[in-house]
Design a protein around this motif. Sequence first.
Motif, mmCIF file in Angstrom:
data_model
loop_
_atom_site.group_PDB
_atom_site.id
_atom_site.type_symbol
_atom_site.label_atom_id
_atom_site.label_comp_id
_atom_site.label_asym_id
_atom_site.label_seq_id
_atom_site.Cartn_x
_atom_site.Cartn_y
_atom_site.Cartn_z
ATOM 1 N N GLU A 27 1.467 -10.597 22.683
ATOM 2 C CA GLU A 27 2.230 -9.548 22.012
ATOM 3 C C GLU A 27 1.311 -8.582 21.283
ATOM 4 O O GLU A 27 1.543 -7.363 21.284
ATOM 5 C CB GLU A 27 3.220 -10.184 21.030
ATOM 6 N N SER A 28 0.242 -9.105 20.687
ATOM 7 C CA SER A 28 -0.710 -8.246 19.987
ATOM 8 C C SER A 28 -1.398 -7.292 20.962
ATOM 9 O O SER A 28 -1.530 -6.092 20.693
ATOM 10 C CB SER A 28 -1.753 -9.100 19.263
ATOM 11 N N LEU A 29 -1.825 -7.824 22.093
ATOM 12 C CA LEU A 29 -2.490 -6.987 23.092
ATOM 13 C C LEU A 29 -1.524 -5.991 23.722
ATOM 14 O O LEU A 29 -1.907 -4.861 24.039
ATOM 15 C CB LEU A 29 -3.119 -7.861 24.178
ATOM 16 N N SER A 30 -0.287 -6.402 23.914
ATOM 17 C CA SER A 30 0.706 -5.487 24.471
ATOM 18 C C SER A 30 0.925 -4.296 23.547
ATOM 19 O O SER A 30 0.955 -3.144 23.995
ATOM 20 C CB SER A 30 2.029 -6.226 24.701
ATOM 21 N N ARG A 31 1.035 -4.560 22.249
ATOM 22 C CA ARG A 31 1.193 -3.464 21.281
ATOM 23 C C ARG A 31 -0.046 -2.583 21.257
ATOM 24 O O ARG A 31 0.049 -1.345 21.177
ATOM 25 C CB ARG A 31 1.464 -4.029 19.884
ATOM 26 N N ALA A 32 -1.211 -3.209 21.357
ATOM 27 C CA ALA A 32 -2.456 -2.440 21.309
ATOM 28 C C ALA A 32 -2.609 -1.539 22.529
ATOM 29 O O ALA A 32 -3.057 -0.392 22.408
ATOM 30 C CB ALA A 32 -3.643 -3.393 21.204
ATOM 31 N N THR A 33 -2.253 -2.033 23.709
ATOM 32 C CA THR A 33 -2.370 -1.198 24.914
ATOM 33 C C THR A 33 -1.392 -0.032 24.861
ATOM 34 O O THR A 33 -1.708 1.083 25.293
ATOM 35 C CB THR A 33 -2.123 -2.021 26.197
ATOM 36 N N GLN A 34 -0.190 -0.271 24.321
ATOM 37 C CA GLN A 34 0.787 0.803 24.216
ATOM 38 C C GLN A 34 0.333 1.887 23.245
ATOM 39 O O GLN A 34 0.716 3.052 23.383
ATOM 40 C CB GLN A 34 2.139 0.235 23.771
ATOM 41 N N ALA A 35 -0.492 1.499 22.268
ATOM 42 C CA ALA A 35 -0.966 2.455 21.272
ATOM 43 C C ALA A 35 -2.223 3.194 21.708
ATOM 44 O O ALA A 35 -2.651 4.145 21.037
ATOM 45 C CB ALA A 35 -1.237 1.726 19.952
ATOM 46 N N LEU A 36 -2.817 2.781 22.827
ATOM 47 C CA LEU A 36 -4.023 3.447 23.291
ATOM 48 C C LEU A 36 -3.746 4.915 23.619
ATOM 49 O O LEU A 36 -2.693 5.247 24.175
ATOM 50 C CB LEU A 36 -4.546 2.772 24.565
ATOM 51 N N PRO A 37 -4.676 5.810 23.301
ATOM 52 C CA PRO A 37 -4.524 7.190 23.775
ATOM 53 C C PRO A 37 -4.691 7.231 25.286
ATOM 54 O O PRO A 37 -5.185 6.278 25.897
ATOM 55 C CB PRO A 37 -5.673 7.926 23.072
ATOM 56 N N SER A 38 -4.272 8.309 25.895
ATOM 57 C CA SER A 38 -4.450 8.459 27.337
ATOM 58 C C SER A 38 -5.940 8.399 27.681
ATOM 59 O O SER A 38 -6.783 8.758 26.853
ATOM 60 C CB SER A 38 -3.875 9.793 27.803
ATOM 61 N N GLY A 200 -14.637 1.634 36.641
ATOM 62 C CA GLY A 200 -15.432 1.900 35.447
ATOM 63 C C GLY A 200 -14.633 2.625 34.378
ATOM 64 O O GLY A 200 -14.798 2.361 33.176
ATOM 65 N N GLU A 201 -13.757 3.521 34.798
ATOM 66 C CA GLU A 201 -12.943 4.271 33.841
ATOM 67 C C GLU A 201 -11.889 3.384 33.195
ATOM 68 O O GLU A 201 -11.587 3.532 32.009
ATOM 69 C CB GLU A 201 -12.291 5.456 34.558
ATOM 70 N N ILE A 202 -11.334 2.447 33.961
ATOM 71 C CA ILE A 202 -10.379 1.500 33.377
ATOM 72 C C ILE A 202 -11.088 0.608 32.357
ATOM 73 O O ILE A 202 -10.574 0.353 31.261
ATOM 74 C CB ILE A 202 -9.716 0.644 34.474
ATOM 75 N N LYS A 203 -12.274 0.139 32.702
ATOM 76 C CA LYS A 203 -13.038 -0.703 31.773
ATOM 77 C C LYS A 203 -13.317 0.047 30.474
ATOM 78 O O LYS A 203 -13.116 -0.481 29.370
ATOM 79 C CB LYS A 203 -14.353 -1.144 32.423
ATOM 80 N N GLU A 204 -13.756 1.292 30.591
ATOM 81 C CA GLU A 204 -14.066 2.089 29.405
ATOM 82 C C GLU A 204 -12.815 2.323 28.562
ATOM 83 O O GLU A 204 -12.855 2.262 27.335
ATOM 84 C CB GLU A 204 -14.666 3.426 29.833
ATOM 85 N N TRP A 205 -11.693 2.576 29.228
ATOM 86 C CA TRP A 205 -10.436 2.846 28.523
ATOM 87 C C TRP A 205 -9.962 1.625 27.745
ATOM 88 O O TRP A 205 -9.493 1.735 26.610
ATOM 89 C CB TRP A 205 -9.388 3.284 29.542
ATOM 90 N N LEU A 206 -10.107 0.428 28.345
ATOM 91 C CA LEU A 206 -9.645 -0.799 27.699
ATOM 92 C C LEU A 206 -10.660 -1.394 26.730
ATOM 93 O O LEU A 206 -10.333 -2.295 25.953
ATOM 94 C CB LEU A 206 -9.293 -1.849 28.759
ATOM 95 N N GLN A 207 -11.890 -0.886 26.764
ATOM 96 C CA GLN A 207 -12.977 -1.472 25.980
ATOM 97 C C GLN A 207 -12.677 -1.470 24.484
ATOM 98 O O GLN A 207 -13.027 -2.424 23.770
ATOM 99 C CB GLN A 207 -14.277 -0.698 26.239
ATOM 100 N N SER A 208 -12.025 -0.424 24.012
ATOM 101 C CA SER A 208 -11.793 -0.321 22.570
ATOM 102 C C SER A 208 -10.901 -1.446 22.041
ATOM 103 O O SER A 208 -10.920 -1.756 20.852
ATOM 104 C CB SER A 208 -11.152 1.028 22.237
ATOM 105 N N LEU A 209 -10.118 -2.067 22.937
ATOM 106 C CA LEU A 209 -9.237 -3.144 22.487
ATOM 107 C C LEU A 209 -10.016 -4.334 21.945
ATOM 108 O O LEU A 209 -9.528 -5.078 21.098
ATOM 109 C CB LEU A 209 -8.324 -3.604 23.631
ATOM 110 N N ARG A 210 -11.228 -4.519 22.440
ATOM 111 C CA ARG A 210 -12.028 -5.650 21.976
ATOM 112 C C ARG A 210 -12.337 -5.515 20.490
ATOM 113 O O ARG A 210 -12.314 -6.478 19.731
ATOM 114 C CB ARG A 210 -13.320 -5.752 22.775
ATOM 115 N N ASN A 211 -12.624 -4.290 20.071
ATOM 116 C CA ASN A 211 -12.958 -4.072 18.667
ATOM 117 C C ASN A 211 -11.710 -3.980 17.795
ATOM 118 O O ASN A 211 -11.658 -4.526 16.701
ATOM 119 C CB ASN A 211 -13.775 -2.788 18.524
#
Length: 351
Positions: A27-38, A200-211
């Motif tokens: 649930e935490s990750l789901s909320r975080a992905t929804q909050a990601l900018p484009s 590579g672009e997907i990895k970069e986009w999702l990378q911020s979730l780790r922090n």
Amino acid sequence: MRAWLISSQEKSEPEISLEELPVEITESLSRATQALPSPANHREAVQNALSQALETWQKDDEAENSLVVLGSPAEDVTRVLDEVLKANQIPSEMSVRRLPAARVTDSETIATKLAVVAENASELTPDKQELVVVPSLSRYFLRCIGGLEGIVYLRDRIAQQRSRFWLIGCNRWAWQYLDYVGQIQAYFEQTVSIPALGGGEIKEWLQSLRNETGLDFTEKMPEAERAYFERLAESSLGVAEVAARLWLRSLSYQPDNKHIVPEKVSFPNFRDLSASDRYLLYSLLLHGPINLPNLATSLGETESEIHPPLRRLRQVGLIEGNSSSLQVNPLHYPRLRSELKQNNFLVPGEN
């Protein structure tokens, strides 16, 4: 089964013990992905096309005074437009006006209500120009008798108002349908597509979730990681929302050290679809988020007639939302797209 490709050096290593991702982490990750900018390249593609189109329009009275931004039905094109506009890169001499994103609930009054909004704008002085944003063109029509009046109104209004530039969001399925029934591309020739994401672009986009989440993700060998994200890009058709949900679905938990481990990229199964199921799902992909009365109108049926298939498709996860905003679950988009194309529905290319 570990989803990361195993190199020859790793084959002798013991299998790690993995469990299903705990609900609270999911649930935490789901909320975080929804909050990601484009993704950055989505914003850059739109910003570059818009800047060039505006510059040409300001210099040439005969230039196109509109730009259509096309994206997948599983993408939030409106969000990309909003983020570009919030970046404050619009020329200072231009004012910005945004038409409402909410769908007109009565198809017979679409044109009338659009006219009220459009005519409420103050008159522009010769030295003042205006950028009018149409967040989602699919919100201004329904596939029914008289359902295109809003599109006809906008088409004519844009042609008449040369002192205004129109930025229009639209999903590719709606765009192809509107071109099929009304040759819309002949009136709006200037378009830009939201680009598909590579691994590579997907990895970069999702990378911020780790922090941002503070969760501990397991690092793997570069080649294995590259192969994983390439598979994610291929499976998702490069669509950000699909990729995010596939990524979340692929995660498992290593309880010994509390690491999160990406496993196999896979889609959930869904039941065989009937002809009426396909027709309903196609209408949802065509129109985007839509309420129950409008969906029934687009299908030419009563609300009570579509309740049973809607309930069934929601129970198996193909449809999400409630009666005021129904949409196809993006996780199923690639497979639904393939199935509808195989059954001779009007399905456009992805880019």
